[in-house]
Every structure is written in C-alpha cells, then in structure tokens.
Design a protein around this motif. Structure first.
Motif, mmCIF file in Angstrom:
data_model
loop_
_atom_site.group_PDB
_atom_site.id
_atom_site.type_symbol
_atom_site.label_atom_id
_atom_site.label_comp_id
_atom_site.label_asym_id
_atom_site.label_seq_id
_atom_site.Cartn_x
_atom_site.Cartn_y
_atom_site.Cartn_z
ATOM 1 N N LEU A 1 23.901 3.807 -11.548
ATOM 2 C CA LEU A 1 24.767 3.231 -12.576
ATOM 3 C C LEU A 1 25.633 4.282 -13.263
ATOM 4 O O LEU A 1 26.800 4.022 -13.576
ATOM 5 N N ASP A 2 25.078 5.477 -13.496
ATOM 6 C CA ASP A 2 25.881 6.521 -14.135
ATOM 7 C C ASP A 2 27.101 6.874 -13.284
ATOM 8 O O ASP A 2 28.224 6.991 -13.792
ATOM 9 N N TYR A 3 26.883 7.029 -11.979
ATOM 10 C CA TYR A 3 27.989 7.329 -11.077
ATOM 11 C C TYR A 3 28.966 6.164 -11.033
ATOM 12 O O TYR A 3 30.195 6.352 -11.067
ATOM 13 N N GLU A 4 28.429 4.952 -10.952
ATOM 14 C CA GLU A 4 29.277 3.767 -10.840
ATOM 15 C C GLU A 4 30.126 3.570 -12.088
ATOM 16 O O GLU A 4 31.310 3.204 -11.998
ATOM 17 N N LYS A 5 29.567 3.845 -13.261
ATOM 18 C CA LYS A 5 30.364 3.753 -14.489
ATOM 19 C C LYS A 5 31.471 4.802 -14.495
ATOM 20 O O LYS A 5 32.605 4.526 -14.889
#
Length: 265
Positions: free
Chosen positions: A94-98
């Motif tokens: 999720l951190d990368y995707e955000k």
C-alpha cells in the motif's frame, strides 16, 4: 570500446533529436554517439531486477516468482482502472501504491503508427511518449490519481485505439494528425468524474528521433534465440535499436539480461 551490464530501459532526454543513454552499474553510454558504428551484442546471463539472481526472466525484467510478488509488476500498472490506493485498499504494497497512484496522472493521445490513447504519471511526460516512439502527442486530462486516469482511458478506448503497431512505427510508416482536433472530438466521452480536469488550450508536442536510415523489412532480435549479434547501428526510436540490415532490438523487452556490448568503427 566494450561495455557490460544488465539491460534496463534506455534513459532519454527531450532534445532535437532525442538523446538516448544506456545506464549500467559501472558504465554509461550515450547511444546517439554510436550511430553508424558497428555494435556486437552478446547475451551473458540473466539478472532479475528484483532479486538479482541468475534466473530466467519472465516479464518486465523480473523472474517468475518476483513478477507475481513485487508491486512494480501488479495488474494496476497495465490496467490503471484497477488502482485502489485512493480507497486505502492494498494490492501488494500500500505504501508503494499510494506513492505511485496518488499523484497527478495524464491521459494523452500519442501518434506512433496511429493515434492511440494512453495513461502516464505527469512526471513521465514526455518520457512515456518517447518510449512509445510517438512523433507527436498531446495531453487530454490531468487528474489527481491513477484511478481517474484509468477509467478515462477505458471510456475513450471505445472510440480510439490503445495499441501501437510497432512495425509501422519502426518503418516510419506514419502520418501527421491534428491531435488538438481529435482531443476536442473525444471530450464528449470523458467520464463525468474526470471532465473537470479536461485540458482546453494546450498544443501538441513534436518529437524527432535519431534515425539515419529506416528499415523496409524488420527482423526482431531475441537474445534467447540468438545470443550473439553484430550490426551497424542506424537509429534509435522508442526503446528500439535499429540496425542497417533491418534487425531491430527492443531494449526494454530485454530488461534483466546481462550483455556485453562491443563498439567498433
């Protein structure tokens, strides 16, 4: 001159013509300076861009295991309408995707072999157009996240192509089009959620590639089938090297391949 390293997509700089660079761990090659020189390419081994191991490359520079694990190869990269970071929903990381999805994105028209619609991060303009071998391109909308760009692209694909004919692009079998006019025609099909982000008054970007001679017949170089090749470099377009005998080599499709490059006059 001899160079060695793992292939990744060529870096580019917008100029007239485009400037191309191959970046290896210990070498840096200004590809434009190799035009009209003989280049010998030798495939040495694999090196997965994620794990670094000598494992057969599956797709996008990754071995099979990593392709289905790393966030850089998730489905939303190819199908931006599947993006979910704006909903705080994780796919793989999720951190990368955000970080990637929740930034300005552009829906654009590019003309490589025909007019096509595409999506890219704003920070990747005009790099994305160069990588596709587009000789002209224009932005349609600038939206705040990848999801909105994705649903806009899906809506427009019903009225315009979303693929490039790479053979026509490399033969320079192209026509100039009025992209401003085409953009205006497509406005009516933009989803309501993205309509406020429509760009009214921009002009198209024109791109010139460093090509001395375009081929009439093409033969694609696959390093798994032909581990050594030698030819005179006559041009670079998109992510392809174009050789005098009609051989073309897609550098980006060979990411994760460790090669030796020998350059002679």
């Amino acid at each position: 001159m001899q160079y060695q390293g793992v292939l990744t997509k060529m870096q580019t700089e917008l100029d007239n013509p485009i400037q191309y660079y191959m970046v290896f761990e210990n070498d840096f090659i200004h590809v434009n300076q190799l035009l009209d020189k003989t280049i010998r390419i030798e495939f040495l081994k694999y090196q997965c861009l994620a794990c670094g191991k000598n494992k057969k490359i599956y797709r996008q520079g990754y071995c099979y295991d990593d392709f289905y694990k790393v966030p850089q190869a998730a489905d939303w990269l190819m199908r931006p309408e599947l993006s979910k970071a704006h909903l705080d929903i994780e796919d793989r990381d999720l951190d990368y995707e955000k970080k990637v999805q929740l930034q300005p994105h552009i829906v654009y028209l590019a003309n490589s072999s025909n007019i096509k619609v595409g999506v890219t991060r704003k920070s990747q303009v005009p790099t994305r157009w160069i990588d596709q071998g587009a000789h002209e391109a224009i932005e349609i909308v600038e939206v705040p996240n990848r999801y909105l760009a994705g649903i806009t692209e899906v809506a427009l694909k019903g009225y315009i192509a979303d693929k490039t004919n790479w053979r026509k692009m490399l033969k320079n079998d192209i026509e100039d089009e009025n992209l401003v006019e085409k953009r205006n025609q497509l406005k009516q099909y933009i989803p309501l959620e993205a309509l406020d982000y429509y760009i009214e008054n921009n002009l198209e970007t024109n791109i010139e590639f460093p090509v001395l001679q375009y081929p009439t017949k093409l033969k694609s170089l696959n390093l798994e089938k032909t581990s050594e090749y030698q030819g005179k470099l006559k041009g670079v377009k998109g992510q392809y090297l174009i050789f005098e005998d009609g051989t073309v080599f897609n550098v980006r499709n060979s990411e994760g391949y460790v090669v030796s490059l020998t350059v002679s006059a």
